[in-house]
Design a protein around this motif. Sequence first.
Motif, PDB file in Angstrom:
ATOM      1  N   SER A 285       0.854  -1.172   0.000  1.00 56.23           N
ATOM      2  CA  SER A 285       0.000   0.000   0.000  1.00 56.23           C
ATOM      3  C   SER A 285       0.893   1.226   0.000  1.00 56.23           C
TER       4      SER A 285
ATOM      5  N   HIS B  45       0.726  -7.148  -5.495  1.00 57.39           N
ATOM      6  CA  HIS B  45      -0.529  -6.419  -5.662  1.00 57.39           C
ATOM      7  C   HIS B  45      -0.410  -5.099  -4.912  1.00 57.39           C
ATOM      8  N   CYS B  46      -0.982  -4.042  -5.471  1.00 57.71           N
ATOM      9  CA  CYS B  46      -1.100  -2.774  -4.750  1.00 57.71           C
ATOM     10  C   CYS B  46      -2.555  -2.596  -4.341  1.00 57.71           C
ATOM     11  N   THR B  47      -2.790  -2.329  -3.066  1.00 53.42           N
ATOM     12  CA  THR B  47      -4.154  -2.099  -2.605  1.00 53.42           C
ATOM     13  C   THR B  47      -4.600  -0.697  -2.997  1.00 53.42           C
ATOM     14  N   GLY B  48      -5.896  -0.571  -3.182  1.00 54.62           N
ATOM     15  CA  GLY B  48      -6.475   0.720  -3.519  1.00 54.62           C
ATOM     16  C   GLY B  48      -7.735   0.949  -2.721  1.00 54.62           C
TER      17      GLY B  48
ATOM     18  N   SER C  82     -10.740   0.027  -3.675  1.00 57.63           N
ATOM     19  CA  SER C  82     -11.727  -1.029  -3.876  1.00 57.63           C
ATOM     20  C   SER C  82     -11.302  -2.308  -3.159  1.00 57.63           C
TER      21      SER C  82
ATOM     22  N   ARG D 197      -5.592  -2.611  -6.862  1.00 55.00           N
ATOM     23  CA  ARG D 197      -5.506  -1.457  -7.776  1.00 55.00           C
ATOM     24  C   ARG D 197      -4.597  -1.792  -8.948  1.00 55.00           C
ATOM     25  N   LEU D 198      -3.502  -2.474  -8.661  1.00 53.43           N
ATOM     26  CA  LEU D 198      -2.541  -2.873  -9.682  1.00 53.43           C
ATOM     27  C   LEU D 198      -1.917  -4.199  -9.259  1.00 53.43           C
TER      28      LEU D 198
ATOM     29  N   ASP E 230      -7.134  -3.774 -11.163  1.00 52.21           N
ATOM     30  CA  ASP E 230      -8.167  -2.839 -11.625  1.00 52.21           C
ATOM     31  C   ASP E 230      -7.761  -2.147 -12.917  1.00 52.21           C
ATOM     32  N   LEU E 231      -6.461  -1.961 -13.120  1.00 53.39           N
ATOM     33  CA  LEU E 231      -5.986  -1.349 -14.359  1.00 53.39           C
ATOM     34  C   LEU E 231      -6.484  -2.140 -15.563  1.00 53.39           C
TER      35      LEU E 231
ATOM     36  N   ASP F 287     -10.572  -2.105 -15.670  1.00 55.20           N
ATOM     37  CA  ASP F 287     -11.096  -0.809 -16.100  1.00 55.20           C
ATOM     38  C   ASP F 287     -10.624  -0.426 -17.498  1.00 55.20           C
TER      39      ASP F 287
ATOM     40  N   GLU G 290      -0.001   5.344 -13.368  1.00 51.19           N
ATOM     41  CA  GLU G 290      -0.057   4.521 -12.166  1.00 51.19           C
ATOM     42  C   GLU G 290       1.345   4.187 -11.648  1.00 51.19           C
TER      43      GLU G 290
END
Length: 399
Positions: free
Chosen positions: A104, A247-250, A252, A256-257, A276-277, A280, A296
């Motif tokens: 994060s 993983h990167c948390t965002g 949601s 996020r990535l 999510d990249l 989306d 990003e």
Amino acid sequence: MSHTPHCDVIVIGGGIAGLWTLNRLVNAGYNACLFDSGALGSGQSVASQGMIHGGIKYALGGTLTGSSEAIASMPAHWKACIAGTGDVDLRGVPVLAEAFYLWSSESLTSRLSSFFASKLSRGRVDSIPAGQRPPPFDDPGFTGNVYQLVDLVLDVPGLIKRLADNCSGRIFSIDWQQARLQKSGNKIESLIVSPELTITTDHVILTAGAGNADILKSLGLEQPQMQLRPLHQVMVKHDYPQPLYAHCTGASASPRLTVSSHRAADGRWVWYLGGDLATDGIGKSAGELIAKAKSELKTLLPWVDFGRCEWATLHIDRAEPKQAQLIKPEHAYAAAAPDCNNLLVGWPTKLTLAPNLADRLLALLPPPATGTADQPNAALAGLAVPGIAAPPWDTAFAP
């Protein structure tokens, strides 16, 4: 001269799901063979990031979900196979990473922090203190949190090769322009490969991913139905010398990535970007999505010097059993096709669940006649053997 050999089970589809199922069938004593119209792993399998995960990425809302619990045991299952003690021999498959990380760029929400510290996540996620973090998080520019997951990452082409090598002599190419499944009443009697070769069979298993729908249609069957959930992934080939699997948390409940790293044929690293990249990015052009990916990476890892970069995108359709509102299935799917007594249809829904799919498919079959798989029929020896599909990080940047 015409030949009519017999196979207990014919598997259609040479992705990881079909190859794993073939391994299990042969190990269980079925005389089985597999057919594919392209290179092994073409499409969804070879485009996978290779993550064998235990579901924590589905619990980023701070609670365990059905999806996170359905695959909790999968990393241990795959690790046993890699050690040579599991139900499929994966010894020698290249392991790209023994762990996946979660980071994060800012403080985690109190709910997620509490979940990671709870007994519910014990043994599945561990906090990594400063000074022990892998690159690029060992840089003074990083001020967020890093966690290590029990997940691992496999080299997918190497995995496909090992699964195929285990069943040498049982995997063949097929041309659907001249081949067809022969159905009589409520049963598939044979696979007509060519005018000279017809293979009789007791059971047929479809593991052809998106191709399952066309095969079912050719048989006049409407069930089970399939859905496609698309992704638009980004690949960046660069000069940064370190791989990353994280993983990167965002904001949601999904990453996020997501970044996995793969060596291209020229030796340079390719970061394969999902999360999510990719979800989306469905409505974006390649140029728009690459611009978003650049933004990003600059936002999340501003201290990393990537040097010379090349960019590409890849559209992937994830084939799954049809769900209400196109939601993501939680489990592997295996079922007998209605109106066809000896046809089974399977979708693993995600790479991690390939072993679970095979379990479910074999549970739907009667026991093998002898318990020891016969040698492949000599009449099949002259058939072409498919190669292994090239991964997208090699094909996307080809001159």
